[in-house]
Design an enzyme around this catalytic site. Structure first.
Site, PDB file in Angstrom:
ATOM      1  CD  GLU A  61      -0.312  64.682 -16.209  1.00  0.00           C
ATOM      2  OE1 GLU A  61       0.645  65.190 -15.570  1.00  0.00           O
ATOM      3  OE2 GLU A  61      -1.195  63.987 -15.674  1.00  0.00           O
TER       4      GLU A  61
ATOM      5  CG  PHE B 134     -10.102  64.979 -15.592  1.00  0.00           C
ATOM      6  CD1 PHE B 134     -11.343  65.612 -15.482  1.00  0.00           C
ATOM      7  CD2 PHE B 134      -9.830  63.903 -14.763  1.00  0.00           C
ATOM      8  CE1 PHE B 134     -12.280  65.167 -14.558  1.00  0.00           C
ATOM      9  CE2 PHE B 134     -10.768  63.457 -13.834  1.00  0.00           C
ATOM     10  CZ  PHE B 134     -11.997  64.094 -13.726  1.00  0.00           C
TER      11      PHE B 134
ATOM     12  CG  ASP C 297      -9.500  70.048 -17.320  1.00  0.00           C
ATOM     13  OD1 ASP C 297     -10.015  71.166 -17.401  1.00  0.00           O
ATOM     14  OD2 ASP C 297     -10.160  68.990 -17.412  1.00  0.00           O
ATOM     15  CG  PHE C 298      -5.058  66.093 -15.924  1.00  0.00           C
ATOM     16  CD1 PHE C 298      -5.524  67.179 -15.189  1.00  0.00           C
ATOM     17  CD2 PHE C 298      -5.483  64.826 -15.554  1.00  0.00           C
ATOM     18  CE1 PHE C 298      -6.399  67.001 -14.119  1.00  0.00           C
ATOM     19  CE2 PHE C 298      -6.355  64.640 -14.480  1.00  0.00           C
ATOM     20  CZ  PHE C 298      -6.818  65.731 -13.771  1.00  0.00           C
TER      21      PHE C 298
ATOM     22  CG  HIS D 216     -10.724  68.477 -12.495  1.00  0.00           C
ATOM     23  ND1 HIS D 216     -10.073  69.212 -11.526  1.00  0.00           N
ATOM     24  CD2 HIS D 216     -10.155  67.249 -12.473  1.00  0.00           C
ATOM     25  CE1 HIS D 216      -9.156  68.447 -10.944  1.00  0.00           C
ATOM     26  NE2 HIS D 216      -9.185  67.252 -11.500  1.00  0.00           N
TER      27      HIS D 216
END
Ligand SMILES: Cc1ncc(C[n+]2csc(CCOP(=O)(O)OP(=O)(O)O)c2C)c(N)n1
Ligand SMILES: [Mg+2]
Lengths: 324, 323
Positions: free
Chosen positions: B61, B84, B86-87, B127
């Protein structure tokens, strides 16, 4: 190796950087440099060797210790000094100071306050170059300390799988603040780490400007031929503390003295040029004087420049296009 | 009659048209080429534009965003698709310290879109984070939170033609939602809220998926004889505070709802700003509805206990209607 003019230009640039750093160091101690600075004295050959092998519109992205890269990239002593004093005439219009020198339009994608971040941006620039189909390279500078951030290796991997025209240059002064690289680098050998990603990787003498230049020139040709990135571990040394004013006990005075007297990049190039008959004392003295004048002028320019206008504090936070 | 496109298909439509118009636009992320992304958001796009412009990345990421930042500075228009939201945490420095701050210091722009699916659905604490407030909080970033297929396409087009880093948050539970979408030049501006439902008695401000429970709550109150106006913010920065303040002046009663933890949230920003600007028009305090400040559990009952329900929204509306 280059012509006599090129060699003299490299020598003069290294002398200019040294004088700049020593002058700025004193100004910092006098409280003139907002937020302090990281002195690159001793590391001039890495910056000058790299930039001598690049074309003017190649891109660099660098670290918190980047005065030498910025000056060698062709930014004037005036605008770098002005930036250190957060003046509106500075490289970053007084918004960045020592750690945040950059001007995207001139291919300098910024110094960085965050260890390891600059090299990744250099990798992104290399992706941009590749997608645009341009014949250029990007150099991502990173310190030895930055070799232990995870993202460094994410970026190296990405550059390798996509064969990006990136040259990773480790400006390896062997210390991250007080931490000697060998204490924190498992496996010991950085090029060995890098070569695990399948790219050419080597250690070069970062005190020998001609060796640095040659290695970067080769890496550049390799990248322009579509072969992808190269990793260069340029071993060098910083003469001063991590930041101005630091007086650490983590290394011996003998060690510092040894690097200064036996491996100084400026002395080495000058000695070689004298020996080869390419430099004489009168020319050298004239260079010394002209560098002194240049830095003196830069300080005057910086001191006489205005600070940014506080009324502009909201200018360029974003483009404004999304705010209607 | 062919059915209307889904929220994901609206995204495909927008990205396809813009990629056709502008060769500088490219997408990168994990599992985009074959799978079309985890939400089918780019299904078929790689087949149309090839692997150079729809790039499958390693699961890196930080490097994905760094690649986007550097390429954007160089003049390209990258879309980094994190799948997502969240990543993003693995690339938070690249987003906040780098992408968002470069223009201010370095005389260049960073036309980078970071697309991700966000919001609360299922699968637990890793998530289902709601990061709207920290992105909106960061100088330099813009944040889009489309609640309809039309807005997905129109906001995406606007973002792809601007010059700023944009966090483009698409809600999980809207992935399959169908609705009309605009044509090639139907752009939706940032910073312009939309009245999703008219009503003179109270105003409910929300965005994204929460529009759906909000609409249901409004229907219930309509059956009780009260008409609730619903304002869909569409973007969180820039935020259409003018529309919020006008609504306060119009109805004098306001509820603000989302599904993020209530503490230090977008709803807090709206309530505070609207109260400061239009206190005299308010018949009583603005009421906020949001989630408890707990990580999201994977258990459906626990999720329900964490985030606001339709009856919580109804209760808030009844409260302001009682002033
Ligand atoms: C992510 C991050 N962690 C820690 C720091 C604090 N810090 C600033 S410079 C530095 C040492 C970096 O060492 P190196 O990469 O070798 O660069 P050098 O200072 O030697 O040029 C540290 C730890 C930081 N700026 N960023
Ligand atoms: Mg170091």
């Amino acid at each position: 190796m280059g012509t006599r003019e090129e060699m003299l230009a490299m020598l003069r640039m290294m002398m200019m950087i040294r004088n700049f750093e020593e002058t700025a160091d004193k100004l910092t101690l006098r409280g003139k440099v907002s937020g302090g600075m990281h002195n690159s004295s001793g590391q001039e050959a890495v910056a000058v060797g790299v930039m001598s092998a690049l074309a003017p519109d190649d891109v660099i992205a660098t670290t918190h210790r980047s005065h030498h890269h910025t000056l060698a990239k062709g930014f004037s002593a005036r605008e770098v000094m002005a930036e250190l004093m957060t003046k509106a005439t500075g490289v970053s219009k007084g918004r960045g100071a020592s750690m945040h020198l950059g001007d995207v339009a001139r291919g300098h994608f910024g110094g960085n306050g965050i260890v390891g971040a600059g090299m990744g941006i250099g990798m992104g620039a290399a992706l941009g170059i590749k997608l645009a189909g341009d014949k250029k390279v990007a150099v991502g500078f990173v310190g030895d300390g930055g070799m232990n951030t995870g993202r460094t290796w994410e970026a190296v991997n990405m550059a390798a799988i996509w064969k990006l025209p990136l040259i990773v240059v480790v400006d390896n002064n062997q210390y991250a603040v007080e931490t000697f690289i060998e204490r924190v680098t498992a496996g010991g050998d950085l090029p060995k780490r890098a070569s695990g990603f399948g790219l050419p990787a080597s250690t070069i003498d970062g005190q020998n400007v001609l060796e640095v230049k040659d290695a970067v020139a080769k890496a550049r040709d390799f990248a322009l031929a579509g072969n992808g990135p190269t990793f260069l571990n340029a071993v060098t040394y910083r003469y001063y503390g991590h930041n101005v004013g630091e007086k650490g006990q983590y290394r011996t005075l003998e060690e510092i003295e040894d690097w200064r007297t036996n491996r100084d990049p400026i002395d080495q190039l000058a000695a070689r040029l004298f020996a080869d008959g390419l430099l004489d004392q009168a020319t050298f003295d004239e260079m010394t004087a002209s560098v002194e004048a240049e830095i003196k002028d830069a300080v005057e320019f910086a001191e006489n420049s205005p600070n940014p206008d506080p009324a502009d504090v909201m200018l360029n936070v974003d483009s404004g296009k999304l705010r209607g | 009659m062919a059915s209307e496109p889904t929220y994901s298909e609206a995204y495909q439509s927008g990205i396809r048209e813009e990629m056709n118009n502008n060769p500088k636009i490219f997408i990168m992320g994990t599992d985009l080429q074959e799978r079309g992304g985890h939400f089918a958001q780019v299904k078929g796009i790689a087949q149309e534009f090839g692997g150079e412009r729809v790039r499958d990345t390693p699961i890196s990421e930080a490097a994905m965003i760094a690649a986007g930042v550097g390429a954007a500075m160089y003049g390209m228009r990258p879309v980094v698709d994190l799948n997502f939201m969240d990543f993003a945490l693995g690339a938070m420095d690249e987003i906040i310290n780098q992408a968002a701050h470069i223009r201010y210091m370095f005389n260049g722009s960073v036309p980078l879109i970071i697309r991700a699916t966000s919001g609360i659905a299922q699968a637990g604490a890793h998530h289902n984070n709601s990061f709207e407030s920290f992105f909106a909080h960061t100088p330099g970033l813009s944040v889009a939170v489309p609640g309809t297929p039309w807005d997905v396409k129109g906001l995406l087009k606007t973002a792809l033609r601007a010059d700023d880093p944009v966090i483009f948050m698409m809600h999980k539970k809207l992935t399959g939602m169908r609705g009309p979408i605009g044509g090639p030049e139907d752009l939706v501006p940032f910073g312009k809220a939309r009245i999703a439902r008219e009503g003179a008695d109270a105003t409910l401000v929300t965005y994204g998926y929460t529009l759906i429970p909000a609409m249901k709550a409004a229907e219930t109150l309509a059956a009780e004889g009260k008409q609730v106006e619903i304002l869909d913010l569409r973007t969180l920065f820039p935020m259409d505070m003018d529309a919020v303040i006008e609504a306060v002046k119009r109805t004098g009663r306001m509820v603000v709802v989302d599904e993020a933890p209530l503490f230090a949230s977008i709803t807090a920003e709206i309530a505070a700003t609207a109260s400061e600007a239009a206190f005299d028009s308010l018949k009583g305090p603005i009421v906020r509805v949001g989630a408890q400040r707990a990580p999201l559990s994977a258990d459906p009952g626990m999720v329900e206990a964490t985030i606001p329900s339709i009856s919580d929204i109804e209760a808030a509306l009844r409260k302001v209607l009682s002033y």
